[in-house]
Design a protein around this motif. Structure first.
Motif, short mmCIF file in Angstrom:
data_model
loop_
_atom_site.label_atom_id
_atom_site.label_comp_id
_atom_site.label_asym_id
_atom_site.label_seq_id
_atom_site.Cartn_x
_atom_site.Cartn_y
_atom_site.Cartn_z
N ASN A 270 31.00 30.65 39.02
CA ASN A 270 29.84 30.95 39.87
C ASN A 270 28.66 30.02 39.59
O ASN A 270 27.60 30.17 40.21
CB ASN A 270 29.39 32.39 39.64
N GLN A 271 28.83 29.11 38.65
CA GLN A 271 27.78 28.16 38.28
C GLN A 271 26.50 28.85 37.79
O GLN A 271 25.39 28.52 38.20
CB GLN A 271 27.47 27.20 39.43
N GLY A 272 26.71 29.87 36.92
CA GLY A 272 25.56 30.41 36.22
C GLY A 272 25.22 31.86 36.42
O GLY A 272 24.18 32.32 35.94
N TYR A 273 26.04 32.63 37.09
CA TYR A 273 25.74 34.06 37.23
C TYR A 273 27.04 34.86 37.22
O TYR A 273 28.13 34.33 37.45
CB TYR A 273 24.95 34.36 38.50
N TYR A 274 26.91 36.14 36.97
CA TYR A 274 28.09 37.02 37.01
C TYR A 274 27.65 38.43 37.39
O TYR A 274 26.46 38.79 37.32
CB TYR A 274 28.81 37.05 35.66
N TYR A 275 28.62 39.21 37.83
CA TYR A 275 28.42 40.64 38.07
C TYR A 275 29.22 41.40 37.01
O TYR A 275 30.30 40.97 36.60
CB TYR A 275 28.90 41.04 39.46
N THR A 276 28.68 42.51 36.55
CA THR A 276 29.36 43.28 35.53
C THR A 276 30.78 43.61 35.98
O THR A 276 30.97 44.18 37.06
CB THR A 276 28.61 44.60 35.25
N PRO A 277 31.79 43.24 35.18
CA PRO A 277 33.17 43.55 35.57
C PRO A 277 33.35 45.05 35.77
O PRO A 277 32.82 45.86 35.03
CB PRO A 277 33.99 43.05 34.38
N HIS A 278 34.11 45.41 36.79
CA HIS A 278 34.34 46.82 37.07
C HIS A 278 35.69 47.01 37.75
O HIS A 278 36.23 46.08 38.34
CB HIS A 278 33.22 47.41 37.93
N ILE A 279 36.19 48.24 37.68
CA ILE A 279 37.53 48.52 38.18
C ILE A 279 37.51 49.46 39.38
O ILE A 279 38.55 49.72 39.98
CB ILE A 279 38.40 49.08 37.04
N ILE A 280 36.34 49.97 39.75
CA ILE A 280 36.25 50.85 40.91
C ILE A 280 35.82 50.02 42.12
O ILE A 280 34.87 49.24 42.05
CB ILE A 280 35.25 52.01 40.67
N LYS A 281 36.55 50.17 43.20
CA LYS A 281 36.21 49.46 44.44
C LYS A 281 35.60 50.40 45.46
O LYS A 281 34.62 50.08 46.13
CB LYS A 281 37.44 48.78 45.03
N LYS A 282 36.18 51.59 45.58
CA LYS A 282 35.67 52.54 46.58
C LYS A 282 35.95 53.97 46.14
O LYS A 282 37.01 54.27 45.62
CB LYS A 282 36.33 52.27 47.94
N ILE A 283 34.96 54.83 46.33
CA ILE A 283 35.11 56.26 46.11
C ILE A 283 34.89 56.94 47.45
O ILE A 283 33.84 56.75 48.08
CB ILE A 283 34.10 56.80 45.07
#
Length: 641
Positions: free
Chosen positions: A457-470
């Motif tokens: 991403n050239q310098g950023y990330y989103y917290t890894p997570h395993i839930i996509k939809k509830i």
């Protein structure tokens, strides 16, 4: 006045007591329900847990009916213990232990005597239940796994502990609760809300109707369905590739932080933790201290990252202005960084950032690290500047993902070395191993994967997570919050160019996949262990990190294979195969696939402490896996001893 004061107080107090008693006994009888009233029987209606689907809507986990035999100890009368035990296939000792446990919980309240009977067991017992006063059935639903992989992702269902029952008023003795994986993380969403029905009993303990015409009854609410970010086919394939190996694979979608695959090896078929054999099978897994199939290496195992860490060393060097793309160091199979100290390297010749990356030159990055620390005159502040840059990639800390287990890893700072070298007895030369991902640095596979997603991403990330939809809800906003590193975006382009040529010109050139531009980095981490009280050098860990495609990346991945040797030997091929599987849905590098599936490291693991039953079964089943190309259960209750 004094004569009437005392009588007045007595009259007022008595009036208040009468009013309160009238309210409790006539108007509000809710407290009556909460007492152990012999005339009231409570029955619970347990809802189905929510279904679990993958990111593409494939059903992974459903439900199946199950029946618990409940017991009220004081209601047991004229029981033929021998017939009862024969019918349920238990011993008399088991019977006595279970009854004693139920009495400790409560002689008058129901508790689970025997859990999780299947349909046939239920039918056999139901025919004769009239003969066994004090026992009745409680219908529940158990998990019905549609796949035989992903055990570490799902977790399992077990009975709530007595400690939890005492702490959480929602749960009663015998209630089921999710443990580990998403079953634990999303327990309150998946479990639903159980219903309650109150019945009146006569003096013979027979039900005579609904209490207060059902005024206090509630209806069960089914658990919500959830979609995971996991790609089922990729997860399955990753577990295939890791048969007869130990380690972890984590794949992440860089633009969202969604976890595409979370593989730990060795693993097990999740269905063995369902039914009456669940406890026995769990004990087998728990006691397997050799293979540790319950230990999620993708989230918990901490390893030195090795050469992939050179990516951060280079980026920090650029950010701190101590190097540029043309800065050159000459490697002669290593370099002397202090009198009597030599850092070895497989490389040779003049190296700049680009060639240093794709040839994985220790000399280049060792010198870069010395310049970073030397910029601040080798003071404690210098180490903290370096450490803060590294931690901005999410390293050295709990990442905040939505799984119930994990480790922080370790990124040292000045406090670390103050303890190790009291009185500031160190400099950049003392801790130079950090430059190449050794020293005091340890990371988990998911942290490595997130690091690579950040580079993609050239310098950023989103917290890894395993839930996509509830269903009916939105996911936690922390999973859509961008985290930006301390490295300027402009410095990532030259690093990505070097990582791209790892596949074209460098250490992974034999792992290319035609038509897919992959950026990657091999790693080989030194591995020591105490054997017989002696610190012994073992086979190195094989590490590989990658992302693809080079432009607009869709997958970032980290592979760690314990005792696997050079990074391009085992971990590298797994990365190429996983990437092609995800992007194309098929494999063209069948040579890599065949070699990886056939490769077993069990002989190496055997030297570390023998072979567990799980390992022996894995070895025997390897041939069938190669033929069928589908995962089979790794532990079966009828063969494991």
């Amino acid at each position: 006045m004094r004569k009437v004061l005392l009588p007045t107080l007595i009259i007022i107090a008595a009036s208040l007591l009468v009013i309160r008693l009238f309210y409790l006994q006539i108007i509000d009888d809710s407290f009556k329900l909460k007492s152990d009233n012999n005339a009231i029987k409570i029955k619970y209606d347990y809802p189905e847990r929510g279904y679990i689907y993958d990111r593409n809507g494939k059903l992974l986990v459903a439900n199946q009916p199950s029946y618990d035999i409940m017991v009220i100890p004081r209601d047991i009368k004229d029981l033929d213990t021998l017939e009862f035990c024969q019918l349920l296939d238990i011993t008399k000792d088991d019977f006595l232990k279970k009854i004693a446990k139920a009495k400790v919980y409560s002689p008058r309240l129901p508790s689970v005597f025997l859990a999780q009977l299947n349909k046939s067991e239920f039918a056999a017992f139901q025919e004769k239940i009239r003969k066994f006063e004090g026992f009745y059935f409680q219908k529940r639903s158990l998990r019905d796994y549609q796949v035989n992989f992903g055990a570490n992702v799902f977790g399992f269902i077990t009975q709530a502990s007595e400690k939890l029952v005492a702490k959480n008023p929602y749960y009663n003795s015998g209630d089921l609760i999710g443990k580990q994986g998403v079953e634990e993380s999303y327990e309150e969403i998946l479990r639903g809300i159980k219903g309650v029905k109150y019945f009146q009993k006569d003096k013979y303990n027979r039900e005579i109707g609904s209490f207060k015409e059902g005024k206090y009854d509630t209806i069960a609410v089914q658990g919500e369905d959830i979609n995971l970010t996991i790609d089922a086919e990729l997860q399955k394939y990753g577990e295939e590739l890791m048969i007869n190996k130990r380690g972890g694979i984590v794949a992440i979608e860089p633009k969202t932080g969604e976890i595409l695959a979370l593989v730990t090896a060795p693993s097990y078929d999740p269905s063995i933790l369902v039914g009456r054999q669940r406890s026995k099978n769990y004990t087998l897994l728990y006691r397997d201290s050799i293979a540790n199939p319950l230990y999620d290496r993708a989230l918990l195992a901490e390893y030195p990252p090795g050469s992939p860490f050179k990516i951060l060393t280079g980026l920090i060097g650029l950010q701190e202005g101590v190097i540029n793309e043309q800065t050159t160091y000459v490697c002669n199979h290593g370099f002397s960084y202090a009198p009597g100290r030599f850092m070895k390297c497989h490389d040779s010749g003049p190296r700049q950032l680009h060639t240093g990356i794709y040839n994985s030159c220790n000399t280049y990055f060792g010198n870069v690290y010395l310049r970073i620390i030397g910029k601040y005159s080798n003071t404690p502040y210098a180490v903290d500047v370096w450490s803060d840059h590294v931690k901005s990639f999410g390293l050295g800390q709990f990442m905040g993902y939505d799984l119930p287990t994990g480790k922080k890893g370790k990124i040292p700072n000045s406090k670390t070395y103050k303890k190790m070298y009291p009185g500031w007895g160190y400099s950049g030369k003392t801790i130079i191993s950090n430059a190449i991902g050794q020293g005091e640095i340890v990371m988990t596979p998911i942290q490595l994967a997130n690091m690579m997603a950040t580079v993609a991403n050239q310098g950023y990330y989103y917290t890894p997570h395993i839930i996509k939809k509830i269903k009916g809800e939105t996911i936690d906003k922390k999973f859509t919050t961008k985290h930006v590193t301390t490295i300027d975006k402009k410095y990532f382009a030259p690093m990505i160019s070097g990582l791209f040529d790892v596949y074209n010109l460098g250490t992974a050139s034999a792992l290319r996949v035609e038509g897919i531009d992959i950026c990657g980095k091999t790693g080989t981490a030194e591995n020591y262990a105490k054997i017989g009280g002696v610190r012994t050098k073992l086979e190195d860990h094989s590490i590989f990190v990658a992302f693809a495609p080079k432009d607009n990346p869709k997958i970032a991945i980290a592979i760690m294979v314990e005792n696997g040797g050079f990074g391009a030997t085992i971990a590298g091929p797994i990365a190429s195969l996983m990437i092609e599987k995800y992007l194309r849905g098929k494999i063209t590098r069948t040579d890599l696939e065949k070699r990886t599936l056939e490769r077993s490291l069990q002989d190496r693991y055997a030297k570390l402490g023998g072979q567990s039953e799980a390992v022996k079964l894995e070895m025997r089943m390897r041939d069938s896996i190669l033929k069928s190309k589908t995962i089979v259960p790794k532990i079966k209750t009828d063969t494991t001893k």
